[in-house]
Design an enzyme around this catalytic site. Structure first.
Site, PDB file in Angstrom:
ATOM      1  N   GLU A 109       0.827  -1.205   0.000  1.00  0.00           N
ATOM      2  CA  GLU A 109       0.000   0.000   0.000  1.00  0.00           C
ATOM      3  C   GLU A 109       0.868   1.264   0.000  1.00  0.00           C
ATOM      4  OE1 GLU A 109      -4.149  -1.373   1.844  1.00  0.00           O
ATOM      5  OE2 GLU A 109      -2.598  -1.152   3.354  1.00  0.00           O
ATOM      6  N   CYS A 122       3.437   8.419   1.621  1.00  0.00           N
ATOM      7  CA  CYS A 122       3.963   7.400   2.524  1.00  0.00           C
ATOM      8  C   CYS A 122       4.153   6.117   1.723  1.00  0.00           C
ATOM      9  CB  CYS A 122       2.966   7.209   3.666  1.00  0.00           C
ATOM     10  SG  CYS A 122       3.444   5.931   4.830  1.00  0.00           S
ATOM     11  N   CYS A 129       6.160  -7.320   6.963  1.00  0.00           N
ATOM     12  CA  CYS A 129       7.324  -6.911   7.751  1.00  0.00           C
ATOM     13  C   CYS A 129       7.777  -8.108   8.565  1.00  0.00           C
ATOM     14  CB  CYS A 129       6.950  -5.749   8.685  1.00  0.00           C
ATOM     15  SG  CYS A 129       8.359  -5.082   9.601  1.00  0.00           S
ATOM     16  N   CYS A 133       5.954  -5.896  15.771  1.00  0.00           N
ATOM     17  CA  CYS A 133       5.536  -4.950  16.804  1.00  0.00           C
ATOM     18  C   CYS A 133       4.062  -5.238  17.117  1.00  0.00           C
ATOM     19  CB  CYS A 133       5.725  -3.516  16.321  1.00  0.00           C
ATOM     20  SG  CYS A 133       7.436  -3.186  15.854  1.00  0.00           S
ATOM     21  N   CYS A 136       1.067  -3.206  15.589  1.00  0.00           N
ATOM     22  CA  CYS A 136       1.095  -2.873  14.158  1.00  0.00           C
ATOM     23  C   CYS A 136       0.440  -3.955  13.313  1.00  0.00           C
ATOM     24  CB  CYS A 136       2.545  -2.666  13.725  1.00  0.00           C
ATOM     25  SG  CYS A 136       2.727  -2.400  11.948  1.00  0.00           S
ATOM     26  N   CYS A 358      -1.413   5.298  10.207  1.00  0.00           N
ATOM     27  CA  CYS A 358      -0.196   4.616  10.661  1.00  0.00           C
ATOM     28  C   CYS A 358      -0.536   3.263  11.269  1.00  0.00           C
ATOM     29  CB  CYS A 358       0.500   5.401  11.759  1.00  0.00           C
ATOM     30  SG  CYS A 358       0.951   7.039  11.306  1.00  0.00           S
TER      31      CYS A 358
HETATM   32  N1  SAH Z   1       8.896  -0.135  10.121  1.00  0.00           N
HETATM   33  C1  SAH Z   1       9.132   1.250  10.301  1.00  0.00           C
HETATM   34  C2  SAH Z   1       8.284   2.136   9.416  1.00  0.00           C
HETATM   35  C3  SAH Z   1       6.825   1.772   9.229  1.00  0.00           C
HETATM   36  S1  SAH Z   1       5.725   1.985  10.562  1.00  0.00           S
HETATM   37  C4  SAH Z   1       8.931   1.624  11.747  1.00  0.00           C
HETATM   38  O1  SAH Z   1       8.404   0.828  12.509  1.00  0.00           O
HETATM   39  O2  SAH Z   1       9.358   2.710  12.110  1.00  0.00           O
HETATM   40  C5  SAH Z   1       5.403   3.751  10.666  1.00  0.00           C
HETATM   41  C6  SAH Z   1       5.023   4.211  12.091  1.00  0.00           C
HETATM   42  O3  SAH Z   1       3.698   3.794  12.439  1.00  0.00           O
HETATM   43  C7  SAH Z   1       5.945   3.619  13.148  1.00  0.00           C
HETATM   44  O4  SAH Z   1       6.319   4.598  14.075  1.00  0.00           O
HETATM   45  C8  SAH Z   1       5.047   2.589  13.784  1.00  0.00           C
HETATM   46  O5  SAH Z   1       5.500   2.243  15.047  1.00  0.00           O
HETATM   47  C9  SAH Z   1       3.722   3.289  13.772  1.00  0.00           C
HETATM   48  N2  SAH Z   1       2.592   2.395  14.011  1.00  0.00           N
HETATM   49  C10 SAH Z   1       2.536   1.064  13.755  1.00  0.00           C
HETATM   50  N3  SAH Z   1       1.312   0.578  14.108  1.00  0.00           N
HETATM   51  C11 SAH Z   1       0.593   1.619  14.570  1.00  0.00           C
HETATM   52  C12 SAH Z   1      -0.757   1.765  15.041  1.00  0.00           C
HETATM   53  N4  SAH Z   1      -1.579   0.730  15.060  1.00  0.00           N
HETATM   54  N5  SAH Z   1      -1.168   2.980  15.424  1.00  0.00           N
HETATM   55  C13 SAH Z   1      -0.336   4.055  15.337  1.00  0.00           C
HETATM   56  N6  SAH Z   1       0.935   3.987  14.890  1.00  0.00           N
HETATM   57  C14 SAH Z   1       1.408   2.783  14.513  1.00  0.00           C
HETATM   58 FE1  SF4 Z   2       7.338  -3.597  11.025  1.00  0.00          FE
HETATM   59 FE2  SF4 Z   2       5.096  -2.467  11.859  1.00  0.00          FE
HETATM   60 FE3  SF4 Z   2       7.111  -2.816  13.568  1.00  0.00          FE
HETATM   61 FE4  SF4 Z   2       7.344  -0.971  11.627  1.00  0.00          FE
HETATM   62  S1  SF4 Z   2       5.872  -0.952  13.328  1.00  0.00           S
HETATM   63  S2  SF4 Z   2       8.890  -2.513  12.239  1.00  0.00           S
HETATM   64  S3  SF4 Z   2       6.183  -1.997   9.983  1.00  0.00           S
HETATM   65  S4  SF4 Z   2       5.932  -4.451  12.560  1.00  0.00           S
END
Ligand code: SAH
Ligand code: SF4
Length: 378
Positions: A109, A122, A129, A133, A136, A358
């Site tokens: 996306e 973005c 990934c 996390c 996420c 995000c």
């Molecule tokens: N993998 C990289 C970039 C992609 S995520 C990273 O983790 O930095 C982009 C941002 O969205 C990151 O700061 C991530 O922690 C945040 N993010 C992920 N899941 C989220 C959620 N459910 N609500 C708000 N922010 C989130």
């Molecule tokens: Fe991967 Fe999501 Fe963690 Fe970013 S926030 S490193 S996209 S699992």
């Protein structure tokens, strides 16, 4: 890489033997090689570069400064293809999301967030990934592969096609900023991300200044110095917690690269000073990381780093194990940081209604059967 045991990798699709080769994603030197293989001098490669990256041409026939025979030769051997758009959505707030499909059936996306003073694109760096996390959505996707440089660059080109901004003039742009904050961990696909960003930064093409590009990492410490030295783009770090036991639980990569090491790598990031700060992203999770004590500890952690904090209200997705912090707690957290001299705006969620905010991105690639993923042979 991650050792999580649930990840499957698929190599990017190989070009069909003897079929046209996509020119998008090639470096300038590679494009010169490709052109000289057709018996043409280097300046033809520069013209081609201009047509592809400044004018956005997708058909060689349209490249009228090139001779007709050369155009036909190019069309026989090469392409300037975009991925196909599997779906396109527009949020009630104007945010646009495209689900892109590559020839092997994998999808990512790309999200465009228009704002008054800027327009941010973005982009994704991986299908899914490898990191997991807990907050996420992308991290729950089973299938993962790296995107090629072409697949990364073509997200920018496709967005420019869609918002209608070719040629890529530098004034009155709709897409002014690029953030590597879509699906995937960019520092786990550094070679391709770097190749793509060098193309994006080339002044005779897409022409994004490195100051308009931000790479977000969950904290892949050993790659951060290289990112700074080779690309010099803005850095955003997904910190999300002030104590290792909390960060271990929500960002499992922390077990490998704990907070102290991560912050050391931030201190060493080249080009960081008060006018060019590192952004620390902090997702607000109710009862997990959102107390006043956490805010005070954050001030302490960041005291010798030119930093700004971006507070991201948690965006829910189906089956998410957390809730967003209460608005009052987010406000107190933000105020505590501001009062201590740390800029900490709350990021307004964009495109929530189309799951474009995000952490909500997740493609349906995992639902494809093997037979659907692999292009038919014969
Ligand atoms: N993998 C990289 C970039 C992609 S995520 C990273 O983790 O930095 C982009 C941002 O969205 C990151 O700061 C991530 O922690 C945040 N993010 C992920 N899941 C989220 C959620 N459910 N609500 C708000 N922010 C989130
Ligand atoms: Fe991967 Fe999501 Fe963690 Fe970013 S926030 S490193 S996209 S699992």
């Amino acid at each position: 890489m991650s050792g999580t045991g649930h990840t499957q990798y698929f190599a990017p699709p190989a070009p069909l033997a003897g079929g046209p080769r996509n020119l998008i994603g090639l470096s300038r030197a590679e494009m010169e090689e490709a052109v000289s293989a057709l018996g043409e001098p280097d300046f033809r490669a520069r013209q081609l570069w201009h047509w592809i990256y400044h004018r956005g041409a997708t058909e060689f026939e349209a490249m009228t400064s090139l001779s007709k025979p050369f155009r036909s030769l190019l069309a026989k051997h090469f392409a300037a293809d975009r991925p196909s758009i599997a779906s396109a959505q527009i949020s009630s707030d104007g945010t646009r999301k495209w689900l892109l499909r590559f020839p092997d059936g994998q999808e990512v996306e790309t999200v465009f967030i228009p704002q008054e003073e800027r327009g941010t694109l973005c982009i994704s760096s991986q299908v899914g990934c490898t990191l997991t996390c807990r907050f996420c959505h992308t991290g729950t996707q089973r299938l993962v592969r790296n995107l090629s440089a072409a697949e990364i660059v073509s997200q920018i080109m496709l967005a420019r096609d869609e918002v209608g901004e070719w040629p890529a003039s530098s004034e009155d742009r709709k897409i002014t900023n690029i953030v590597l904050m879509g699906m995937g961990e960019p520092l786990y696909n550094f070679e391709n991300v770097a190749a793509a960003m060098k193309i994006a930064m080339d002044p005779e093409g897409l022409a994004f200044s490195r100051r308009k590009i931000t790479l977000s990492t969950s904290g892949v410490v050993p790659m951060m110095a290289r990112c700074g030295a080779e690309l010099g783009v803005n850095l955003a770090v997904s910190l999300h917690a002030v104590r290792d036991e909390v960060r271990d639980a929500i960002v499992p990569l922390n077990k490998k690269y704990p907070i102290a090491e991560l912050l050391d790598a931030c201190r060493a990031y080249p080009g960081t000073h008060n006018a060019r700060r590192i952004t620390f992203e902090y997702v607000m999770l109710r009862g997990i990381n959102d107390s006043v004590e956490d805010a005070r500890a954050l001030v302490e952690l960041l005291k010798d780093i030119p930093a700004k904090v971006n507070l991201i209200p948690f965006n829910a997705w189906p089956g998410a194990p957390y809730e967003c912090s209460k608005p009052k707690d987010i406000a107190v957290f933000s105020d505590t940081l501001f009062a201590a001299g740390v800029s900490a705006p709350v990021r307004a969620p964009r495109g929530r209604d189309i799951l474009a905010a995000c952490g909500q991105l997740k493609s349906a690639s995992q639902r494809l059967k093997k037979s659907e993923r692999e292009p038919a042979t014969a």
